[in-house]
Design a protein around this motif. Structure first.
Motif, PDB file in Angstrom:
ATOM      1  N   VAL A  23       0.827  -1.198   0.000  1.00 29.80           N
ATOM      2  CA  VAL A  23       0.000   0.000   0.000  1.00 29.80           C
ATOM      3  C   VAL A  23       0.867   1.256   0.000  1.00 29.80           C
ATOM      4  O   VAL A  23       0.505   2.271  -0.587  1.00 29.80           O
ATOM      5  CB  VAL A  23      -0.972   0.001   1.204  1.00 29.80           C
ATOM      6  CG1 VAL A  23      -0.244   0.203   2.512  1.00 29.80           C
ATOM      7  CG2 VAL A  23      -2.046   1.066   1.018  1.00 29.80           C
ATOM      8  N   HIS A  24       2.036   1.187   0.649  1.00 32.10           N
ATOM      9  CA  HIS A  24       2.928   2.341   0.653  1.00 32.10           C
ATOM     10  C   HIS A  24       3.507   2.576  -0.744  1.00 32.10           C
ATOM     11  O   HIS A  24       3.625   3.717  -1.192  1.00 32.10           O
ATOM     12  CB  HIS A  24       4.065   2.128   1.657  1.00 32.10           C
ATOM     13  CG  HIS A  24       3.597   1.941   3.063  1.00 32.10           C
ATOM     14  ND1 HIS A  24       2.522   2.617   3.584  1.00 32.10           N
ATOM     15  CD2 HIS A  24       4.061   1.131   4.057  1.00 32.10           C
ATOM     16  CE1 HIS A  24       2.341   2.256   4.846  1.00 32.10           C
ATOM     17  NE2 HIS A  24       3.258   1.353   5.153  1.00 32.10           N
ATOM     18  N   THR A  25       3.871   1.499  -1.416  1.00 32.97           N
ATOM     19  CA  THR A  25       4.417   1.620  -2.764  1.00 32.97           C
ATOM     20  C   THR A  25       3.385   2.200  -3.721  1.00 32.97           C
ATOM     21  O   THR A  25       3.678   3.101  -4.523  1.00 32.97           O
ATOM     22  CB  THR A  25       4.880   0.247  -3.281  1.00 32.97           C
ATOM     23  OG1 THR A  25       5.856  -0.282  -2.380  1.00 32.97           O
ATOM     24  CG2 THR A  25       5.468   0.358  -4.675  1.00 32.97           C
ATOM     25  N   VAL A  26       2.160   1.687  -3.643  1.00 34.25           N
ATOM     26  CA  VAL A  26       1.090   2.175  -4.515  1.00 34.25           C
ATOM     27  C   VAL A  26       0.784   3.640  -4.221  1.00 34.25           C
ATOM     28  O   VAL A  26       0.567   4.441  -5.145  1.00 34.25           O
ATOM     29  CB  VAL A  26      -0.178   1.318  -4.345  1.00 34.25           C
ATOM     30  CG1 VAL A  26      -1.360   1.931  -5.090  1.00 34.25           C
ATOM     31  CG2 VAL A  26       0.075  -0.096  -4.853  1.00 34.25           C
ATOM     32  N   SER A  27       0.780   4.023  -2.952  1.00 33.79           N
ATOM     33  CA  SER A  27       0.505   5.410  -2.578  1.00 33.79           C
ATOM     34  C   SER A  27       1.546   6.362  -3.159  1.00 33.79           C
ATOM     35  O   SER A  27       1.205   7.409  -3.724  1.00 33.79           O
ATOM     36  CB  SER A  27       0.480   5.550  -1.047  1.00 33.79           C
ATOM     37  OG  SER A  27      -0.500   4.725  -0.484  1.00 33.79           O
ATOM     38  N   THR A  28       2.812   6.006  -3.017  1.00 40.07           N
ATOM     39  CA  THR A  28       3.889   6.852  -3.544  1.00 40.07           C
ATOM     40  C   THR A  28       3.816   6.943  -5.060  1.00 40.07           C
ATOM     41  O   THR A  28       3.970   8.030  -5.640  1.00 40.07           O
ATOM     42  CB  THR A  28       5.257   6.295  -3.127  1.00 40.07           C
ATOM     43  OG1 THR A  28       5.294   6.124  -1.704  1.00 40.07           O
ATOM     44  CG2 THR A  28       6.376   7.240  -3.542  1.00 40.07           C
ATOM     45  N   ALA A  29       3.568   5.799  -5.716  1.00 35.99           N
ATOM     46  CA  ALA A  29       3.481   5.791  -7.177  1.00 35.99           C
ATOM     47  C   ALA A  29       2.289   6.595  -7.663  1.00 35.99           C
ATOM     48  O   ALA A  29       2.387   7.361  -8.645  1.00 35.99           O
ATOM     49  CB  ALA A  29       3.383   4.354  -7.687  1.00 35.99           C
ATOM     50  N   ALA A  30       1.140   6.451  -6.987  1.00 39.25           N
ATOM     51  CA  ALA A  30      -0.054   7.200  -7.392  1.00 39.25           C
ATOM     52  C   ALA A  30       0.179   8.700  -7.254  1.00 39.25           C
ATOM     53  O   ALA A  30      -0.218   9.492  -8.120  1.00 39.25           O
ATOM     54  CB  ALA A  30      -1.245   6.766  -6.544  1.00 39.25           C
ATOM     55  N   GLY A  31       0.827   9.107  -6.168  1.00 36.85           N
ATOM     56  CA  GLY A  31       1.132  10.520  -5.988  1.00 36.85           C
ATOM     57  C   GLY A  31       2.038  11.051  -7.084  1.00 36.85           C
ATOM     58  O   GLY A  31       1.848  12.160  -7.600  1.00 36.85           O
ATOM     59  N   ALA A  32       3.030  10.237  -7.468  1.00 39.68           N
ATOM     60  CA  ALA A  32       3.951  10.645  -8.527  1.00 39.68           C
ATOM     61  C   ALA A  32       3.245  10.736  -9.876  1.00 39.68           C
ATOM     62  O   ALA A  32       3.421  11.709 -10.624  1.00 39.68           O
ATOM     63  CB  ALA A  32       5.116   9.663  -8.602  1.00 39.68           C
ATOM     64  N   PHE A  33       2.428   9.733 -10.196  1.00 40.75           N
ATOM     65  CA  PHE A  33       1.734   9.729 -11.486  1.00 40.75           C
ATOM     66  C   PHE A  33       0.769  10.910 -11.603  1.00 40.75           C
ATOM     67  O   PHE A  33       0.688  11.557 -12.650  1.00 40.75           O
ATOM     68  CB  PHE A  33       0.954   8.421 -11.666  1.00 40.75           C
ATOM     69  CG  PHE A  33       1.838   7.215 -11.877  1.00 40.75           C
ATOM     70  CD1 PHE A  33       3.081   7.339 -12.472  1.00 40.75           C
ATOM     71  CD2 PHE A  33       1.419   5.956 -11.471  1.00 40.75           C
ATOM     72  CE1 PHE A  33       3.903   6.238 -12.670  1.00 40.75           C
ATOM     73  CE2 PHE A  33       2.219   4.847 -11.658  1.00 40.75           C
ATOM     74  CZ  PHE A  33       3.468   4.987 -12.264  1.00 40.75           C
ATOM     75  N   MET A  34       0.039  11.187 -10.529  1.00 43.40           N
ATOM     76  CA  MET A  34      -0.932  12.281 -10.586  1.00 43.40           C
ATOM     77  C   MET A  34      -0.268  13.652 -10.594  1.00 43.40           C
ATOM     78  O   MET A  34      -0.903  14.659 -10.918  1.00 43.40           O
ATOM     79  CB  MET A  34      -1.915  12.163  -9.422  1.00 43.40           C
ATOM     80  CG  MET A  34      -2.841  10.957  -9.527  1.00 43.40           C
ATOM     81  SD  MET A  34      -4.172  10.949  -8.305  1.00 43.40           S
ATOM     82  CE  MET A  34      -5.165  12.328  -8.901  1.00 43.40           C
TER      83      MET A  34
END
Length: 215
Positions: A119-130
């Protein structure tokens, strides 16, 4: 007030405003449901989303400034479509697979079940993509592009101020969301998770449609 401090404070205030945008709040709330809705996990998710977001924004903006490269309206439109797609994907995952990232693997007997690092990895990636969709707006707002002298120290303090504003703003949003959920019973929490997913999905679809039609 010195120009260096002024640029930092302007960046801080604009970072705070940027952090509480509806798409960012929706994404962080949705990620909070994927992580199981735990209070500590929700705050951590928001901060990791903010770190990914600030790093991507600051990194691309810095590269563009150093290279003297601008970004077109066409790039911004398709970047916003991409951001809407990311938000829609998070919403679908949260609605169909609630708590799907809370545990990434089976646990051995006697081991405490804590939220998995996925969940931490997905959160960081989602923040970067957006963050990609906001790069052009940041470049247009940066003092170096408005007043010239892009290598001046005062102008460059805007970026760390902006990043700090994002971290503070998104951290507060995550804390408020987690505090609200902690006051609900399990049944109401489940309904809130569904409502968050549906709202995020609707916002993602609107974001995509408005940019495609507007283009």
């Amino acid at each position: 007030m010195s120009p260096i401090l002024l640029a930092f404070l302007v960046g801080l205030s604009q970072g705070l405003l940027h952090a509480v945008g509806p798409d960012h709040c929706a994404a962080m709330a949705t990620l909070g449901t994927l992580g199981g809705g735990r209070k500590r996990a929700a705050i951590s998710t928001a901060l990791r989303f903010a770190l990914g977001h600030a790093a991507m924004l600051g990194g691309i903006a810095t590269l563009c400034l150093l290279a003297g490269v601008g970004l077109s309206e066409t790039f911004e439109r398709w970047a916003e479509v991409f951001g809407g797609t990311v938000l829609l994907g998070l919403a679908v995952a949260a609605f169909l697979f609630p708590n799907s990232l809370a545990h990434g693997h089976p646990h051995l007997p006697g081991h405490a079940k804590e939220p998995h690092q996925h969940v931490h990895t997905v959160s960081t990636a989602a923040g970067a993509f957006m963050a990609v969709s906001g790069v052009r707006s940041l470049l247009l707002a940066l003092p170096p592009l408005l007043v010239g002298g892009s290598m001046s120290l005062a102008a460059w303090t805007y970026l760390p101020g902006f990043a700090l504003g994002i971290l503070i703003g998104m951290g507060v949003v995550g804390m408020l969301f987690a505090e609200g959920l902690s006051r609900l019973n399990a049944r109401l929490t489940a309904w809130v998770h569904r409502a968050v997913a549906l709202g995020s999905g609707a916002l993602g679809l609107y974001w995509i449609g408005s940019r495609l039609v507007g283009g």
